[in-house]
Design a protein around this motif. Structure first.
Motif, short mmCIF file in Angstrom:
data_model
loop_
_atom_site.label_atom_id
_atom_site.label_comp_id
_atom_site.label_asym_id
_atom_site.label_seq_id
_atom_site.Cartn_x
_atom_site.Cartn_y
_atom_site.Cartn_z
N GLU A 245 0.83 -1.20 0.00
CA GLU A 245 0.00 0.00 0.00
C GLU A 245 0.86 1.26 0.00
OE1 GLU A 245 -3.79 0.04 2.07
OE2 GLU A 245 -3.22 -1.85 3.05
N SER A 246 0.33 2.31 -0.58
CA SER A 246 0.98 3.61 -0.56
C SER A 246 0.64 4.31 0.75
CB SER A 246 0.52 4.46 -1.74
OG SER A 246 0.89 5.82 -1.54
N HIS A 247 1.61 4.50 1.60
CA HIS A 247 1.36 5.14 2.89
C HIS A 247 0.84 6.56 2.72
CE1 HIS A 247 3.33 1.67 4.59
NE2 HIS A 247 4.43 1.92 3.89
N GLN A 248 1.39 7.26 1.74
CA GLN A 248 0.96 8.64 1.49
C GLN A 248 -0.50 8.67 1.05
OE1 GLN A 248 3.33 11.39 1.79
NE2 GLN A 248 1.37 12.40 2.00
N GLU A 249 -0.89 7.76 0.18
CA GLU A 249 -2.27 7.75 -0.30
C GLU A 249 -3.24 7.40 0.82
OE1 GLU A 249 -2.77 5.28 -3.71
OE2 GLU A 249 -1.30 6.40 -4.93
N VAL A 250 -2.88 6.43 1.66
CA VAL A 250 -3.77 6.07 2.77
C VAL A 250 -3.91 7.25 3.72
CG1 VAL A 250 -4.06 4.58 4.78
CG2 VAL A 250 -3.27 3.60 2.62
N ALA A 251 -2.80 7.91 4.05
CA ALA A 251 -2.86 9.07 4.96
C ALA A 251 -3.71 10.18 4.37
CB ALA A 251 -1.45 9.57 5.25
N ASP A 252 -3.58 10.40 3.07
CA ASP A 252 -4.38 11.45 2.42
C ASP A 252 -5.86 11.11 2.44
OD1 ASP A 252 -2.07 12.88 1.91
OD2 ASP A 252 -1.93 12.28 -0.20
N GLN A 253 -6.21 9.85 2.20
CA GLN A 253 -7.62 9.44 2.23
C GLN A 253 -8.20 9.55 3.63
OE1 GLN A 253 -7.95 5.52 0.48
NE2 GLN A 253 -6.85 6.13 -1.37
N LEU A 254 -7.43 9.17 4.63
CA LEU A 254 -7.89 9.32 6.01
C LEU A 254 -8.17 10.78 6.32
CD1 LEU A 254 -5.36 6.92 7.76
CD2 LEU A 254 -7.81 6.52 7.55
N HIS A 255 -7.25 11.65 5.93
CA HIS A 255 -7.41 13.09 6.17
C HIS A 255 -8.65 13.62 5.46
CE1 HIS A 255 -6.33 17.25 6.90
NE2 HIS A 255 -6.49 17.50 5.62
N ARG A 256 -8.88 13.16 4.24
CA ARG A 256 -10.02 13.62 3.45
C ARG A 256 -11.34 13.28 4.15
NH1 ARG A 256 -7.90 12.44 -1.08
NH2 ARG A 256 -8.04 10.90 -1.23
N HIS A 257 -11.38 12.15 4.82
CA HIS A 257 -12.60 11.71 5.50
C HIS A 257 -12.64 12.11 6.97
CE1 HIS A 257 -14.27 9.36 2.18
NE2 HIS A 257 -13.06 8.91 1.94
N GLY A 258 -11.60 12.77 7.46
CA GLY A 258 -11.58 13.18 8.86
C GLY A 258 -11.41 12.03 9.83
N ILE A 259 -10.77 10.94 9.38
CA ILE A 259 -10.54 9.76 10.22
C ILE A 259 -9.15 9.86 10.82
CG2 ILE A 259 -10.42 7.25 10.29
CD1 ILE A 259 -12.23 7.24 7.78
N LYS A 260 -9.03 9.57 12.11
CA LYS A 260 -7.76 9.75 12.81
C LYS A 260 -6.98 8.45 12.92
CE LYS A 260 -9.71 13.53 15.58
NZ LYS A 260 -10.09 13.98 16.94
N ILE A 261 -5.67 8.60 12.97
CA ILE A 261 -4.79 7.47 13.28
C ILE A 261 -4.58 7.45 14.78
CG2 ILE A 261 -2.46 6.51 13.01
CD1 ILE A 261 -2.39 7.78 10.21
N GLY A 262 -4.98 6.36 15.43
CA GLY A 262 -4.81 6.24 16.88
C GLY A 262 -3.36 6.06 17.25
N LYS A 263 -2.67 5.19 16.51
CA LYS A 263 -1.24 5.01 16.74
C LYS A 263 -0.60 4.38 15.51
CE LYS A 263 -1.59 0.57 19.26
NZ LYS A 263 -1.32 -0.08 20.56
N PHE A 264 0.68 4.65 15.36
CA PHE A 264 1.52 3.91 14.43
C PHE A 264 2.17 2.78 15.21
CE2 PHE A 264 1.99 7.85 11.70
CZ PHE A 264 1.35 7.30 10.58
N GLN A 265 1.95 1.54 14.77
CA GLN A 265 2.75 0.44 15.27
C GLN A 265 3.92 0.28 14.30
OE1 GLN A 265 -0.06 -2.85 15.76
NE2 GLN A 265 0.08 -2.60 17.99
N ILE A 266 5.11 0.48 14.84
CA ILE A 266 6.32 0.50 14.03
C ILE A 266 6.85 -0.92 13.96
CG2 ILE A 266 8.63 1.48 13.83
CD1 ILE A 266 7.57 3.84 15.56
N SER A 267 6.73 -1.54 12.79
CA SER A 267 7.05 -2.95 12.64
C SER A 267 7.44 -3.23 11.20
CB SER A 267 5.84 -3.81 13.03
OG SER A 267 4.69 -3.41 12.29
N ALA A 268 8.21 -4.31 11.01
CA ALA A 268 8.75 -4.64 9.69
C ALA A 268 8.46 -6.09 9.34
CB ALA A 268 10.26 -4.40 9.66
N ALA A 269 8.11 -6.32 8.06
CA ALA A 269 7.91 -7.66 7.52
C ALA A 269 9.18 -8.09 6.77
CB ALA A 269 6.71 -7.66 6.57
#
Length: 405
Positions: A245-269
């Motif tokens: 997924e594009s992190h920038q696109e997801v963040a922009d879509q969340l902002h557009r809908h006024g949905i908040k990020i509760g937390k970033f879980q910093i993890s790697a696959a």
């Protein structure tokens, strides 16, 4: 610890102990070592994971009082919790059971409300608190019929609305803003950013606003705002990287809908591009299978030359598809140390973490940052290090990455 970019901690799901006393004993032995290395002079936060059993223990006033006294003595605080795994998370076969009981059940609702009762007592004044949770349930448990799928989502969504109503009451009583953070992951009912946003806007808000206006006398706009305050996204970087997924696109879509990020879980696959040469591809397949172990699900998402993604429920199921002509890259769900990018024939999705940290540096998308590498005990032996040193190294790596942006 409070950084310029939010409160940074690690998730204690790395530690075993399903009863509170067992978990607390491990925490008391480990946390002081981490704090001394990471934040010797300033308070250090804890991302607390409690099983259902541990939450029942800790809700006892004497136990909670003793924990609060210990936090004070250690210059520590709790601002986020992990309410995803309900039962045993170490030493047993977890696999898809990590989702059970799911959001269809009264058990999941009661457990989550109990966690919020505890968090209300722990989170410092003037600070919001969040609890991450399952993305409604396990997708493959509801694939039989369309009506079963619809009924599950409706029931689960209604129970999450019940949580929102509970958190509205807490805010009115205590002034504290607490939020439930839904965590999409491969094979969850909600797998991706777009699926989460569609559920939030098309199911949660209509159902929740109608319910809250009737129950609490809110206007529709007030109810929608309350839902957006109390129901948020847990953005697990590993999970979003797995889906390409594009992190920038997801963040922009969340902002557009006024949905908040509760937390970033910093993890790697883990990931690898798949070469055309069959012997080289076999070697990469064997490197992936070295991460196959019986405790957790290790879903594989195989990117195709045409841009499509083939999904496999676990590493063994993907093994037979290693030589698919159209496959160009594999990514597998295995939380590896965030400070490692090169794993030999395999790589980690560390670059996704760096991209998200850059976004957080520039946009302050949340106040909560939690490193979540819970698989130390099942890592290949050459990657295993002492727990306290490993956690400290991860936290210090995150701090360094913010500083070099």
């Amino acid at each position: 610890m409070l950084t310029k970019y939010g409160h940074l901690t690690y998730c204690t799901n790395i530690h075993g102990g399903e009863s509170w006393q067992d978990h607390f004993d491990i925490l008391k032995a480990t946390f002081p070592l981490i704090k001394q290395q990471v934040s010797p002079s300033d308070p250090l936060g804890i991302g607390l994971r409690l099983s259902d059993l541990a939450s029942r223990d800790l809700q006892e006033p004497s136990q909670l009082r003793a924990f609060k006294d210990w936090l004070l003595s250690q210059d520590a605080y709790v601002f986020t919790m992990n309410g995803f795994p309900f039962g045993a998370f170490h030493g047993d076969v977890v696999k898809a059971h990590v989702h059970t009981p799911d959001w269809m059940t009264a058990e999941r609702l009661s457990y989550t409300l109990r966690l919020f009762d505890i968090l209300e007592q722990l989170v410092p004044g003037g600070m919001d608190g969040g609890i991450s949770t399952s993305p409604l349930g396990y997708r493959h448990g509801y694939a039989d019929t369309a009506s079963q799928w619809t009924d599950m989502r409706k029931r689960a969504t209604q129970q999450i609305v019940d949580v929102a109503a509970y958190l509205i009451d807490i805010r009115q009583r205590s002034g504290k803003t607490l939020h439930l953070d839904i965590e999409p992951e491969p094979d969850g009912v909600l797998e991706t950013g777009p699926e989460f946003i569609a559920w939030f806007t098309q199911e949660l808000v209509p159902m929740g606003a109608a319910s809250l206006t009737e129950r609490l006398g809110m206007t529709y706009a007030e109810a929608e705002d309350a839902l957006k305050d109390h129901i948020r996204l847990c953005y697990d970087v590993c999970h979003f990287a797995l889906g390409y997924e594009s992190h920038q696109e997801v963040a922009d879509q969340l902002h557009r809908h006024g949905i908040k990020i509760g937390k970033f879980q910093i993890s790697a696959a883990i990931k690898a591009e798949l070469p055309v040469d069959k012997s080289e591809r076999l070697a990469i397949g064997e490197a992936f299978m070295a991460f196959d172990e019986p405790t957790y699900l290790h879903q594989v998402l195989a990117k195709q030359r045409d841009g499509n993604v083939h999904r496999f429920r676990d590493l063994p199921e993907a093994q037979g598809a290693l030589y698919e002509d159209g496959a160009v890259e594999w990514r597998s769900h295995f939380h590896v140390p965030v400070f490692l990018e090169d794993l030999g024939l395999l790589k980690s999705t560390q670059s996704d973490i760096i991209e998200v940290l850059h976004m957080q540096h520039d946009r302050q998308l949340t106040h909560h940052l939690e490193v979540e590498t819970y698989t130390w005990g099942v890592l290949p032996r050459d990657l295993q290090l002492p727990i306290a040193d490993s956690i400290s190294r991860e936290l210090l790596w995150v701090i360094h990455e913010f500083e070099v942006v």
